[in-house]
Design an enzyme around this catalytic site. Structure first.
Site, short mmCIF file in Angstrom:
data_model
loop_
_atom_site.label_atom_id
_atom_site.label_comp_id
_atom_site.label_asym_id
_atom_site.label_seq_id
_atom_site.Cartn_x
_atom_site.Cartn_y
_atom_site.Cartn_z
CG PHE A 129 -35.41 29.00 24.15
CD1 PHE A 129 -36.40 29.03 25.39
CD2 PHE A 129 -35.54 29.96 23.34
CE1 PHE A 129 -37.00 30.17 25.46
CE2 PHE A 129 -36.14 30.93 23.33
CZ PHE A 129 -37.00 31.05 24.43
CG ASP B 273 -28.73 29.13 24.28
OD1 ASP B 273 -28.35 29.94 25.05
OD2 ASP B 273 -29.77 29.18 23.61
CE1 TYR C 88 -33.53 37.88 27.51
CE2 TYR C 88 -32.36 38.63 25.72
CZ TYR C 88 -33.10 37.91 26.04
OH TYR C 88 -33.60 36.78 25.37
CE LYS C 89 -32.90 34.07 29.17
NZ LYS C 89 -34.42 34.11 29.19
NE ARG D 73 -38.35 30.13 33.83
CZ ARG D 73 -37.86 30.70 32.67
NH1 ARG D 73 -37.23 29.82 32.31
NH2 ARG D 73 -38.05 31.75 32.42
#
Length: 440
Positions: free
Chosen positions: A142, A220, A245-246, A399
């Site tokens: 990322f 991560d 927040y996911k 996705r």
């Protein structure tokens, strides 16, 4: 619907049966989801839970509204970073008091990378060996992870002889790079689940390999926490960061978390030595003295409203095993893929098909499936217009995320029907779907 009505009926019957057998099915009622929306983007932003909404109202109206500043003690605001951190620790296989909730992934990466480099330099000095100057990562990590290394390098390389380098390689070359350059690598920094294709690294094997070469390891967990079984303490992971927040449903901009192995805390030094990371923050002393434990990673005043909302959202996980979450994740993933394949097969071939852009086996992916298509962005926008909220990742990836707590198998079938119809009829070519938004 597919021209093969028997196929449609069979898929619906299977979806209903899977719903009935799902031990997590009832948790969907704990979320405030819009009507007529299939939300398959919980891997970017989890939805609002009833508990989170109630806590937000309580914190604003009662705690802040009535108790005012006394809430730091009365409602224990001051300990929220460690309270929330310990809830997250249970989900990632970490020991108590080794996880702190604060700041963002990017800021926490800066702290932990800096701390790891200092530890590596100290070890080199003790061993009378050359300092290690490489941070190894992979090319399609990322971007923020890579950017933080680049920024740290600009800071450290100014006017010094030792030059910090980012060594980014293809995923298939990570093991070889460790074996060939291990004596120069200070930190191995990887994301456990790839954000584009969902590939999962073997966390334990890579950590062991790196340690055998004297390399510190930072993981991560942005696309892992709350949906994949993790065992950070058992695997002797050194450092980890993640967001909330996911899959943890903490809300937009919810604070991140940072993990440090207990054995490393006494010698840890991180550069953002803010007042709440002080051993005695309310003594307001002139000189900094770090806290003994994980609290030393704190900097400034925590964001109480967002952290309180996250605290409430995490309570849902208290009675759920991560293995059950993973089992349903795989089942949702597999069923959706099967629906898309069977529906497509019932029609004549399309001249612009979706191409699987991830491992074919659901158990080998994170909680997502990725498709490649030259018009993936427009397809995503067309899906959203029909109530299926997914996301796009540049340059050509559609996705679909599978959040086990609020998705049913009938949602998967309906999403597959809408997706295949949009691609087959090329509805994505309508002009309104080609306009790029700032956030994709």
């Amino acid at each position: 619907m597919p021209s093969n009505h028997k196929l449609a009926a069979d898929l619906l019957a299977k979806a209903k049966k899977l719903n009935q057998e799902d031990p997590l099915a009832s948790f969907k009622s704990e979320f405030l989801l819009p009507q007529n929306v299939i939300y398959v983007d919980g891997n970017s932003l989890g939805p609002l839970s009833k508990a989170a909404k109630n806590r937000a109202v309580e914190v604003v109206e009662q705690q802040w509204g009535n108790s005012l500043i006394s809430s730091w003690n009365v409602h224990d605001w001051i300990n929220l970073p460690t309270t929330v951190g310990n809830k997250i620790a249970k989900l990632i296989g970490a020991a108590p008091n080794t996880v702190i909730c604060c700041d963002s992934i990017s800021v926490n990466l800066f702290k932990l990378l800096s701390a790891a480099l200092l530890l590596s330099a100290k070890q080199a000095a003790d061993d009378k060996t050359d300092a290690r100057t490489l941070i190894l990562s992979q090319k399609d990590n990322f971007p923020t992870d890579l950017y933080m290394v680049q920024g740290l390098g600009q800071l450290l390389n100014s006017g010094t002889q030792t030059k910090l380098e980012l060594m980014s390689v293809d995923s298939k070359d990570i093991t070889r790079s460790i074996e060939e350059h291990g004596h120069r690598i200070a930190v191995l920094m990887l994301t456990h689940v790839n954000f584009r294709n969902g590939d999962i690294h073997d966390l334990q094997a890579l950590t062991e390999l790196a340690h055998a070469k004297g390399i510190l390891v930072l993981w991560d967990l942005a696309h892992s926490a709350g949906v994949l079984p993790l065992a950070l303490e058992e695997c002797e992971v050194d450092f980890a960061v993640g967001c909330t927040y996911k899959y943890l449903n903490g809300g937009p901009g919810a604070p991140g978390f940072a993990y440090v192995a207990e054995r490393l805390l006494p010698d840890l030094q991180q550069p953002l030595s803010g007042w709440l990371g002080h051993k005695k923050p309310f003594d307001f002393e002139h000189d900094y003295e770090k806290a003994a434990g994980i609290e030393q990673l704190l900097c400034g005043t925590p964001s109480i409203i967002s952290m309180s909302v996250l605290d409430a959202a995490l309570d849902m996980f208290e009675t759920i095993s991560v293995s059950d979450l993973r089992a349903k994740s795989i089942a949702l993933n597999d069923f959706f893929q099967s629906c898309v394949e069977q529906i497509n097969a019932s029609y004549s071939p399309s001249d612009s098909p979706l191409v699987l852009a991830c491992n074919e086996q659901a158990q080998m992916r994170g909680s997502q499936i990725s498709y490649k298509h030259p018009h993936a962005y427009a397809i995503c926008q067309a899906l959203i217009s029909e109530g299926v909220i997914s996301d796009f990742r540049s340059p050509d990836i559609l996705r679909i995320g599978f959040s086990p707590l609020f998705l049913h198998f009938t949602d998967m079938l309906n999403a597959a029907l809408i997706l295949t119809s949009i691609v087959r009829t090329k509805r994505y070519t309508q002009p309104q779907f080609l306009i790029k938004n700032k956030v994709t």
